[in-house]
Design an enzyme around this catalytic site. Structure first.
Site, PDB file in Angstrom:
ATOM      1  N   HIS A 117       4.713  -6.626  -4.496  1.00 33.89           N
ATOM      2  CA  HIS A 117       5.118  -5.304  -4.970  1.00 33.89           C
ATOM      3  C   HIS A 117       6.384  -4.827  -4.247  1.00 33.89           C
ATOM      4  O   HIS A 117       7.345  -4.416  -4.873  1.00 33.89           O
ATOM      5  CB  HIS A 117       3.980  -4.303  -4.759  1.00 33.89           C
ATOM      6  CG  HIS A 117       4.372  -2.909  -5.095  1.00 33.89           C
ATOM      7  ND1 HIS A 117       4.889  -2.037  -4.154  1.00 33.89           N
ATOM      8  CD2 HIS A 117       4.375  -2.239  -6.266  1.00 33.89           C
ATOM      9  CE1 HIS A 117       5.186  -0.898  -4.735  1.00 33.89           C
ATOM     10  NE2 HIS A 117       4.878  -0.984  -6.020  1.00 33.89           N
TER      11      HIS A 117
HETATM   12  C1  LIG Z   1      -6.148   2.999  -2.185  1.00 30.80           C
HETATM   13  C2  LIG Z   1      -4.817   2.286  -2.133  1.00 30.80           C
HETATM   14  C3  LIG Z   1      -3.689   3.295  -2.329  1.00 30.80           C
HETATM   15  C4  LIG Z   1      -4.618   1.653  -0.749  1.00 30.80           C
HETATM   16  O1  LIG Z   1      -5.442   0.545  -0.554  1.00 30.80           O
HETATM   17  P1  LIG Z   1      -5.656  -0.035   0.926  1.00 30.80           P
HETATM   18  O2  LIG Z   1      -6.592  -1.188   0.849  1.00 30.80           O
HETATM   19  O3  LIG Z   1      -4.320  -0.256   1.552  1.00 30.80           O
HETATM   20  O4  LIG Z   1      -6.377   1.230   1.552  1.00 30.80           O
HETATM   21  P2  LIG Z   1      -7.116   1.503   2.923  1.00 30.80           P
HETATM   22  O5  LIG Z   1      -8.263   2.384   2.637  1.00 30.80           O
HETATM   23  O6  LIG Z   1      -7.361   0.234   3.664  1.00 30.80           O
HETATM   24  O7  LIG Z   1      -6.009   2.352   3.703  1.00 30.80           O
HETATM   25  C5  LIG Z   1      -6.263   2.944   4.921  1.00 30.80           C
HETATM   26  C6  LIG Z   1      -5.580   2.175   6.031  1.00 30.80           C
HETATM   27  O8  LIG Z   1      -4.153   2.210   5.840  1.00 30.80           O
HETATM   28  C7  LIG Z   1      -3.495   2.559   7.064  1.00 30.80           C
HETATM   29  N1  LIG Z   1      -2.210   3.193   6.744  1.00 30.80           N
HETATM   30  C8  LIG Z   1      -1.811   4.442   6.980  1.00 30.80           C
HETATM   31  N2  LIG Z   1      -0.583   4.641   6.496  1.00 30.80           N
HETATM   32  C9  LIG Z   1      -0.196   3.498   5.935  1.00 30.80           C
HETATM   33  C10 LIG Z   1       0.971   3.101   5.238  1.00 30.80           C
HETATM   34  N3  LIG Z   1       1.984   3.929   5.028  1.00 30.80           N
HETATM   35  N4  LIG Z   1       1.033   1.855   4.763  1.00 30.80           N
HETATM   36  C11 LIG Z   1      -0.006   1.022   4.949  1.00 30.80           C
HETATM   37  N5  LIG Z   1      -1.140   1.333   5.572  1.00 30.80           N
HETATM   38  C12 LIG Z   1      -1.233   2.560   6.077  1.00 30.80           C
HETATM   39  C13 LIG Z   1      -4.497   3.494   7.684  1.00 30.80           C
HETATM   40  O9  LIG Z   1      -4.237   3.649   9.036  1.00 30.80           O
HETATM   41  C14 LIG Z   1      -5.832   2.815   7.386  1.00 30.80           C
HETATM   42  O10 LIG Z   1      -6.069   1.780   8.289  1.00 30.80           O
HETATM   43  P3  LIG Z   1      -7.581   1.361   8.773  1.00 30.80           P
HETATM   44  O11 LIG Z   1      -8.335   1.016   7.526  1.00 30.80           O
HETATM   45  O12 LIG Z   1      -7.359   0.202   9.661  1.00 30.80           O
HETATM   46  O13 LIG Z   1      -8.133   2.571   9.458  1.00 30.80           O
HETATM   47  C15 LIG Z   1      -4.801   1.197  -3.226  1.00 30.80           C
HETATM   48  O14 LIG Z   1      -4.961   1.745  -4.495  1.00 30.80           O
HETATM   49  C16 LIG Z   1      -3.554   0.363  -3.198  1.00 30.80           C
HETATM   50  O15 LIG Z   1      -2.439   0.728  -3.442  1.00 30.80           O
HETATM   51  N6  LIG Z   1      -3.781  -0.918  -2.887  1.00 30.80           N
HETATM   52  C17 LIG Z   1      -2.722  -1.901  -2.799  1.00 30.80           C
HETATM   53  C18 LIG Z   1      -2.302  -2.048  -1.406  1.00 30.80           C
HETATM   54  C19 LIG Z   1      -0.848  -1.675  -1.198  1.00 30.80           C
HETATM   55  O16 LIG Z   1      -0.126  -2.411  -0.597  1.00 30.80           O
HETATM   56  N7  LIG Z   1      -0.463  -0.462  -1.694  1.00 30.80           N
HETATM   57  C20 LIG Z   1       0.855   0.100  -1.498  1.00 30.80           C
HETATM   58  C21 LIG Z   1       1.954  -0.503  -2.342  1.00 30.80           C
HETATM   59  S1  LIG Z   1       1.579  -0.700  -4.022  1.00 30.80           S
HETATM   60  C22 LIG Z   1       2.236   0.651  -4.858  1.00 30.80           C
HETATM   61  O17 LIG Z   1       2.934   1.405  -4.294  1.00 30.80           O
HETATM   62  C23 LIG Z   1       1.892   0.701  -6.268  1.00 30.80           C
HETATM   63  C24 LIG Z   1       2.463   1.848  -6.955  1.00 30.80           C
HETATM   64  O18 LIG Z   1       3.674   1.924  -7.049  1.00 30.80           O
HETATM   65  O19 LIG Z   1       1.688   2.663  -7.447  1.00 30.80           O
END
Ligand SMILES: CC(C)(COP(=O)(O)OP(=O)(O)OC[C@H]1O[C@@H](n2cnc3c(N)ncnc32)[C@H](O)[C@@H]1OP(=O)(O)O)[C@@H](O)C(=O)NCCC(=O)NCCSC(=O)CC(=O)O
Length: 317
Positions: free
Chosen positions: A191
């Site tokens: 992505h």
């Molecule tokens: C619910 C989602 C938004 C996120 O899924 P995740 O599996 O990443 O979610 P999660 O519950 O583990 O996220 C919580 C964890 O992320 C950490 N965290 C905090 N800020 C963050 C940041 N800016 N980037 C990455 N991680 C971060 C927190 O500390 C926490 O860590 P801990 O759990 O350790 O406490 C999902 O729908 C999603 O987008 N999944 C794809 C993953 C991804 O890469 N998304 C972003 C780019 S895609 C995108 O942007 C698509 C679009 O355009 O719509």
């Protein structure tokens, strides 16, 4: 060469790099240098024209004056550097067997909070900005608005959106600072790398008309997504608090998938009504949105559905 000349020469060289081939044959300072060629840029344009079959012939006169637009070299350099850093950094985390952090140091916690807050506000600003600009330039429909070369406010917003995609590389840095390799998936890397190229293409060629739709929708979704990450950073690792405050992650993923479905709809419309958007862009948007939908579908099943299925199987057993 005097020091003032040297300074001007250096500044022009930086400018030439950021803007690619447009500045290649210019006089640099008082000293005419041999024109630099941009073979990588030329190859990318060839590929886009002949393989992806998007028409790149009429660059936008406004955005191509801005840094990192007139040639693909700067964006490709950023992507290569990004992938190299991620590869080396994650290999280091793996080889030194570092566990994901249980508790983030205060400085890292603050960085994550500021980063997410900044992107949440920026996304809100862009989402509202795209809607206001669309109304200002008299866009009558959700899809099917005619592309006009000069719409400065819209062009600048698309440019800001493209640059924000490069800044979002920071998300991966946050994952790696937190040694959270679980999150640095193929989906994430695919992505982050591809979206910046797609928006470079749009910013170079068609930073207006129906580009506003995907940028506005994606900015809206990103308001929710960065708010979610902001909450996650504030809540920390406590499982009980996570369940209480982050339960809506599942619905956020569903909204992201709906977003890709809406882009597929837009792409099909553009393919059948090519008079509104240059040929090939609809096809590119279609293939790209389908790939993201597939990645997110897979993510959804793995993250939200499998655990429940396992429980059911255990119960049945
Ligand atoms: C619910 C989602 C938004 C996120 O899924 P995740 O599996 O990443 O979610 P999660 O519950 O583990 O996220 C919580 C964890 O992320 C950490 N965290 C905090 N800020 C963050 C940041 N800016 N980037 C990455 N991680 C971060 C927190 O500390 C926490 O860590 P801990 O759990 O350790 O406490 C999902 O729908 C999603 O987008 N999944 C794809 C993953 C991804 O890469 N998304 C972003 C780019 S895609 C995108 O942007 C698509 C679009 O355009 O719509």
């Amino acid at each position: 060469m005097s020091s003032a000349d040297r300074m001007e020469w250096t500044m022009n060289l930086i400018h030439a790099f950021l803007n690619g081939s447009n500045f290649q044959s210019e006089e640099i300072g008082a000293h005419r240098v041999k024109p630099l060629r941009d073979p990588v840029g030329e190859l990318v344009f060839e590929l886009l024209e002949n393989v992806v079959r998007v028409d790149m012939k009429s660059p936008n006169p406004i955005t191509t004056q801005l840094p990192m637009v007139s040639s693909p070299v700067p964006v490709l350099s950023c992507i290569c550097l990004y992938l190299l850093v991620v590869r080396l950094w994650s290999a280091h985390i793996r080889s030194s067997r570092q566990e994901p952090r249980k508790e983030d140091p205060l400085a890292l916690r603050c960085l994550v909070i500021v980063h997410n807050l900044f992107l949440c506000i920026l996304s809100l600003f862009m989402a509202v900005g795209f809607i206001v600009a669309a109304r200002f330039y008299g866009y009558k429909r959700i899809w099917g608005n005619e592309y006009v070369e000069r719409e400065p406010a819209m062009n600048l917003l698309v440019y800001a959106f493209y640059i924000s995609k490069l800044y979002e590389f920071m998300d991966t840095a946050i994952m790696l600072f937190r040694r959270n390799l679980r999150q640095a998936t193929y989906l994430h890397l695919y992505h982050h790398t591809t979206i910046s190229i797609i928006w470079w293409i749009i910013c170079y060629r068609v930073p207006g008309a129906d580009a506003y739709f995907s940028a506005a929708v994606n900015s809206g979704i990103h308001v929710a997504m960065y708010f979610y990450y902001l909450l996650a950073a504030i809540v920390g690792g406590d499982e009980k608090r996570k369940r209480k405050y982050l339960f809506w992650g599942k619905y956020l993923t569903m909204m992201q998938m709906l977003q890709f479905l809406s882009f597929i709809g837009q792409a099909i419309y553009a393919i059948y009504r090519p008079e509104f958007y240059p040929k090939g862009f609809g096809r590119m948007l279609f293939v790209y949105s389908c790939s993201l939908l597939a990645f997110f579908g897979n993510f959804f099943v793995k993250k939200y559905r499998r655990p429940r299925q396992t429980k059911t199987v255990t119960k049945e057993e």
